[in-house]
Write a protein that holds these residues in place. Structure first.
Motif, PDB file in Angstrom:
ATOM      1  N   GLU A  87     -31.852   6.000  33.921  1.00 47.02           N
ATOM      2  CA  GLU A  87     -31.504   5.375  35.202  1.00 47.02           C
ATOM      3  C   GLU A  87     -31.543   3.855  35.141  1.00 47.02           C
ATOM      4  OE1 GLU A  87     -35.910   6.077  37.151  1.00 47.02           O
ATOM      5  OE2 GLU A  87     -34.487   7.719  36.900  1.00 47.02           O
ATOM      6  N   ASP A  88     -32.256   3.301  34.144  1.00 44.45           N
ATOM      7  CA  ASP A  88     -32.346   1.853  33.974  1.00 44.45           C
ATOM      8  C   ASP A  88     -31.390   1.309  32.917  1.00 44.45           C
ATOM      9  OD1 ASP A  88     -34.417   1.806  35.846  1.00 44.45           O
ATOM     10  OD2 ASP A  88     -35.948   2.121  34.302  1.00 44.45           O
ATOM     11  N   VAL A  89     -30.779   2.202  32.123  1.00 47.35           N
ATOM     12  CA  VAL A  89     -29.906   1.778  31.025  1.00 47.35           C
ATOM     13  C   VAL A  89     -28.488   1.574  31.539  1.00 47.35           C
ATOM     14  CG1 VAL A  89     -28.934   2.443  28.786  1.00 47.35           C
ATOM     15  CG2 VAL A  89     -31.323   2.958  29.308  1.00 47.35           C
ATOM     16  N   HIS A  90     -27.959   0.349  31.300  1.00 42.32           N
ATOM     17  CA  HIS A  90     -26.604   0.010  31.740  1.00 42.32           C
ATOM     18  C   HIS A  90     -25.593   0.058  30.603  1.00 42.32           C
ATOM     19  CE1 HIS A  90     -28.617  -1.224  35.352  1.00 42.32           C
ATOM     20  NE2 HIS A  90     -29.286  -2.161  34.704  1.00 42.32           N
ATOM     21  N   ALA A  91     -26.045  -0.169  29.384  1.00 39.94           N
ATOM     22  CA  ALA A  91     -25.161  -0.144  28.216  1.00 39.94           C
ATOM     23  C   ALA A  91     -25.966   0.231  26.986  1.00 39.94           C
ATOM     24  CB  ALA A  91     -24.503  -1.504  28.019  1.00 39.94           C
TER      25      ALA A  91
ATOM     26  N   ASP B 142     -34.513  -4.146  32.860  1.00 35.20           N
ATOM     27  CA  ASP B 142     -35.570  -5.092  32.500  1.00 35.20           C
ATOM     28  C   ASP B 142     -35.164  -6.013  31.340  1.00 35.20           C
ATOM     29  OD1 ASP B 142     -35.639  -3.175  30.519  1.00 35.20           O
ATOM     30  OD2 ASP B 142     -37.823  -3.072  30.442  1.00 35.20           O
ATOM     31  N   GLY B 143     -33.884  -6.020  30.965  1.00 38.99           N
ATOM     32  CA  GLY B 143     -33.393  -6.920  29.927  1.00 38.99           C
ATOM     33  C   GLY B 143     -32.749  -6.199  28.760  1.00 38.99           C
ATOM     34  N   GLU B 144     -32.423  -6.995  27.743  1.00 38.35           N
ATOM     35  CA  GLU B 144     -31.804  -6.481  26.516  1.00 38.35           C
ATOM     36  C   GLU B 144     -32.901  -6.124  25.503  1.00 38.35           C
ATOM     37  OE1 GLU B 144     -28.504  -6.388  25.065  1.00 38.35           O
ATOM     38  OE2 GLU B 144     -27.675  -6.573  27.081  1.00 38.35           O
ATOM     39  N   HIS B 145     -32.724  -4.994  24.850  1.00 37.79           N
ATOM     40  CA  HIS B 145     -33.680  -4.559  23.829  1.00 37.79           C
ATOM     41  C   HIS B 145     -32.903  -4.230  22.560  1.00 37.79           C
ATOM     42  CE1 HIS B 145     -36.723  -4.151  26.993  1.00 37.79           C
ATOM     43  NE2 HIS B 145     -35.743  -3.629  27.715  1.00 37.79           N
ATOM     44  N   GLU B 146     -33.375  -4.738  21.425  1.00 36.20           N
ATOM     45  CA  GLU B 146     -32.769  -4.427  20.139  1.00 36.20           C
ATOM     46  C   GLU B 146     -33.713  -3.530  19.358  1.00 36.20           C
ATOM     47  OE1 GLU B 146     -31.419  -7.823  17.939  1.00 36.20           O
ATOM     48  OE2 GLU B 146     -29.737  -8.119  19.312  1.00 36.20           O
ATOM     49  N   LEU B 147     -33.212  -2.358  19.007  1.00 37.94           N
ATOM     50  CA  LEU B 147     -33.992  -1.376  18.271  1.00 37.94           C
ATOM     51  C   LEU B 147     -33.357  -1.163  16.903  1.00 37.94           C
ATOM     52  CD1 LEU B 147     -34.322   1.215  21.190  1.00 37.94           C
ATOM     53  CD2 LEU B 147     -35.892  -0.647  20.596  1.00 37.94           C
ATOM     54  N   ALA B 148     -34.162  -0.845  15.927  1.00 38.40           N
ATOM     55  CA  ALA B 148     -33.671  -0.604  14.575  1.00 38.40           C
ATOM     56  C   ALA B 148     -33.634   0.890  14.294  1.00 38.40           C
ATOM     57  CB  ALA B 148     -34.564  -1.304  13.562  1.00 38.40           C
ATOM     58  N   ALA B 149     -32.621   1.297  13.527  1.00 36.55           N
ATOM     59  CA  ALA B 149     -32.502   2.680  13.067  1.00 36.55           C
ATOM     60  C   ALA B 149     -31.817   2.667  11.707  1.00 36.55           C
ATOM     61  CB  ALA B 149     -31.696   3.515  14.056  1.00 36.55           C
TER      62      ALA B 149
ATOM     63  N   THR C 265     -23.957   6.291  29.305  1.00 36.06           N
ATOM     64  CA  THR C 265     -24.465   5.395  30.354  1.00 36.06           C
ATOM     65  C   THR C 265     -23.624   5.454  31.626  1.00 36.06           C
ATOM     66  OG1 THR C 265     -23.205   3.486  29.553  1.00 36.06           O
ATOM     67  CG2 THR C 265     -25.398   3.824  28.618  1.00 36.06           C
ATOM     68  N   GLU C 266     -22.662   6.380  31.699  1.00 39.76           N
ATOM     69  CA  GLU C 266     -21.778   6.472  32.863  1.00 39.76           C
ATOM     70  C   GLU C 266     -22.414   7.131  34.076  1.00 39.76           C
ATOM     71  OE1 GLU C 266     -18.194   8.380  31.543  1.00 39.76           O
ATOM     72  OE2 GLU C 266     -17.551   6.630  30.392  1.00 39.76           O
ATOM     73  N   GLY C 267     -23.548   7.749  33.900  1.00 39.99           N
ATOM     74  CA  GLY C 267     -24.210   8.405  35.016  1.00 39.99           C
ATOM     75  C   GLY C 267     -25.004   9.606  34.547  1.00 39.99           C
ATOM     76  N   ALA C 268     -25.899  10.050  35.393  1.00 36.36           N
ATOM     77  CA  ALA C 268     -26.828  11.124  35.027  1.00 36.36           C
ATOM     78  C   ALA C 268     -26.117  12.420  34.651  1.00 36.36           C
ATOM     79  CB  ALA C 268     -27.819  11.366  36.163  1.00 36.36           C
ATOM     80  N   ALA C 269     -25.115  12.817  35.434  1.00 39.67           N
ATOM     81  CA  ALA C 269     -24.436  14.085  35.168  1.00 39.67           C
ATOM     82  C   ALA C 269     -23.715  14.047  33.823  1.00 39.67           C
ATOM     83  CB  ALA C 269     -23.444  14.402  36.283  1.00 39.67           C
ATOM     84  N   THR C 270     -23.044  12.948  33.541  1.00 37.44           N
ATOM     85  CA  THR C 270     -22.341  12.801  32.265  1.00 37.44           C
ATOM     86  C   THR C 270     -23.322  12.818  31.109  1.00 37.44           C
ATOM     87  OG1 THR C 270     -20.616  11.513  33.337  1.00 37.44           O
ATOM     88  CG2 THR C 270     -20.775  11.310  30.957  1.00 37.44           C
TER      89      THR C 270
END
Length: 175
Positions: free
Chosen positions: A48-52, A105-112, A136-141
């Motif tokens: 719910e907080d993730v936009h991209a 809450d901002g941009e986060h960079e994670l490594a994988a 990130t288009e919505g909960a149902a998707t």
């Protein structure tokens, strides 16, 4: 366990890149959110907080990358045979990818770590990026897409499917 595009699907769990072991960095896509795993990046980013959700530093398959992989394998084999304690030649770790999470809450960079030894095909990388954007288009998707990926992982037996099958799966999950 199987690799499909930039994803590693182990039973019902979906990871971006390789499934991490021990303190290795990784990113899991759970029904609750994007889970950062490994030393120095633990945490949960709720959907719910993730936009991209994007991935950078993806190793794309090329002839030069394949030639280098064969060369490194041959060199390491010779060194293993020639030295009684094995070789410390090179870095055996796969390349790292950067998973960027844009959240409220901002941009986060994670490594994988990459799951593809010689890189991903450009088509698989592009389809995977589109699939990450779709999540990130919505909960149902997000719920239906992750559920389809998880269901496939629970029913799949054997190694990773061939390239055309992987692309077909990614297209199917994109809807």
């Amino acid at each position: 366990m199987a690799m499909v595009g930039l994803f590693w699907i182990a039973e019902g769990d979906v990871y971006v890149g390789a499934k991490p072991a021990g303190p290795a960095p990784g990113v899991r896509l759970s029904p609750g959110g994007v889970v950062a795993l490994g030393d120095g990046q633990a945490g949960l980013h709720l959907w719910e907080d993730v936009h991209a959700l994007t991935v950078a530093d993806v190793a794309v398959k090329s002839l030069m990358r394949q030639v280098n992989a064969v060369k490194d394998l041959a060199l390491n084999t010779v060194l293993e045979l020639a030295t009684p304690l094995g070789s410390a030649w090179g870095d055996d770790a796969p390349p790292l990818m950067t998973v960027r999470v844009a959240a409220s809450d901002g941009e986060h960079e994670l490594a994988a770590y990459s799951a593809a030894a010689v890189g991903y095909s450009q088509t698989e990388a592009d389809l995977s990026r589109a699939l990450l954007a779709r999540l990130t288009e919505g909960a149902a998707t997000m719920e239906t897409t992750l559920a389809a990926m998880s269901q496939w992982g629970r029913g799949w037996e054997g190694g990773s499917p061939r390239g055309t099958e992987r692309e077909e799966l990614l297209r199917g999950w994109l809807g």
